[in-house]
Write an enzyme that holds these catalytic residues in place. Sequence first.
Site, PDB file in Angstrom:
ATOM      1  N   GLY A 241     -20.210  -4.737  -8.417  1.00 46.67           N
ATOM      2  CA  GLY A 241     -19.067  -3.871  -8.928  1.00 46.67           C
ATOM      3  C   GLY A 241     -17.843  -4.889  -9.186  1.00 46.67           C
ATOM      4  O   GLY A 241     -17.703  -5.941  -8.735  1.00 46.67           O
ATOM      5  N   HIS A 242     -16.820  -4.043  -9.447  1.00 40.78           N
ATOM      6  CA  HIS A 242     -15.496  -4.718  -9.718  1.00 40.78           C
ATOM      7  C   HIS A 242     -14.807  -5.341  -8.561  1.00 40.78           C
ATOM      8  O   HIS A 242     -14.834  -4.770  -7.507  1.00 40.78           O
ATOM      9  CB  HIS A 242     -14.402  -3.812 -10.442  1.00 40.78           C
ATOM     10  CG  HIS A 242     -14.278  -2.495  -9.789  1.00 40.78           C
ATOM     11  ND1 HIS A 242     -13.343  -1.566 -10.278  1.00 40.78           N
ATOM     12  CD2 HIS A 242     -14.587  -2.234  -8.496  1.00 40.78           C
ATOM     13  CE1 HIS A 242     -13.449  -0.674  -9.511  1.00 40.78           C
ATOM     14  NE2 HIS A 242     -13.824  -0.829  -8.219  1.00 40.78           N
ATOM     15  N   ASN A 243     -14.247  -6.540  -8.494  1.00 40.48           N
ATOM     16  CA  ASN A 243     -13.712  -7.177  -7.524  1.00 40.48           C
ATOM     17  C   ASN A 243     -14.501  -7.697  -6.547  1.00 40.48           C
ATOM     18  O   ASN A 243     -13.931  -8.056  -5.272  1.00 40.48           O
ATOM     19  CB  ASN A 243     -12.451  -6.604  -6.891  1.00 40.48           C
ATOM     20  CG  ASN A 243     -11.368  -6.448  -8.002  1.00 40.48           C
ATOM     21  OD1 ASN A 243     -11.266  -5.428  -8.976  1.00 40.48           O
ATOM     22  ND2 ASN A 243     -10.343  -7.416  -8.244  1.00 40.48           N
TER      23      ASN A 243
END
Length: 345
Positions: A241-243
């Site tokens: 997922g993001h980050n």
Amino acid sequence: MKIAVADLATLVGGTLLCGDPAEQITGFASLKEAISGDLSFFHDTRYNERLANTKATAVLVPLGFTELPAHASCVAVADPSRSFELIVETYGFQPDPFTAGVHASAVVAASVQFDPACVCIGANAVIEAGVELGGEVEIGAGCYVGRNARIGKGSRLFANATVHAECILGEGVFLHSGVVIGADGFGYEFSQGRHRKVRQAGIVQIDNDVEIGAGTTVDRARFGRTWIGEGTKIDNLVQIGHNVVIGKHCVIVACTAIAGSAMIGDYVVVAAQVGIAGHVTIGSQATLAARCGVTRDLPAGQTYLGFPAIPASEEKRRLASINRLPQLLARVKELETKVGGGGAV
């Protein structure tokens, strides 16, 4: 393909223990699948029965091993698995050699920075404006590289891999077919009765010597970067997922899902089908066993099991207790019968 057993023994520095040195090898297979003409290898005593029953013509065995099958040529080597790999690399299926050039059907923007004499771009690939490609980069058939992306020396995108805009790949990065780097992170805010999309304006950065398996997705950050550290190896069908930040030299096995902003240290091993919640931190050199569910921060250097993930020693005790429940229930019923019937307890 025909190779004499004696030639194979010479290649791997092995010693022929039994069999005909002139016997010809025509293929490679596991002990169970091998047929006459095949070479196989044995390195684990759990497979003694398979060794005894194998139809392989020749088998690589460990030094000092004495329980040899009577019907096969046996070659003793220090590491049968690695020696088998060396033989297959030498005589088996060979990948296509790197050949520089741009296929006529590829679409390459005029502002792409690369040396056509040192880069291979396959059929129907699309390279957008502002992309930078290092030397010996290979872009497979049907790949897409978005604007301003950077791909370092010696990296390879297999057919139909995607690298979206602004993302950065280091040197020696391998993306297998179906990998998507830099798709939008899964970010929404619920407002006025509906889900409003939150813009994902960050990038993905993948450091040197990372390999990512087929069908895996690495989402771009909401801001900043989603970051995969040097030397990390990721299996097929993993969702990142993001980050998310993944450290150096980690191993992440198939069907794992890592939610946004999770932090994973260096040398972490994540087995198959692990779920990692967002915003948790996993310390370096931790091992997560298959199907763990990580819901909180986990300290470094331990092995974890179960859902929610806890240290392996605790989970093993818990499982042992659960396995004793039927006996405990039977004992309780027995005691209740004695009490209810007026018997002594």
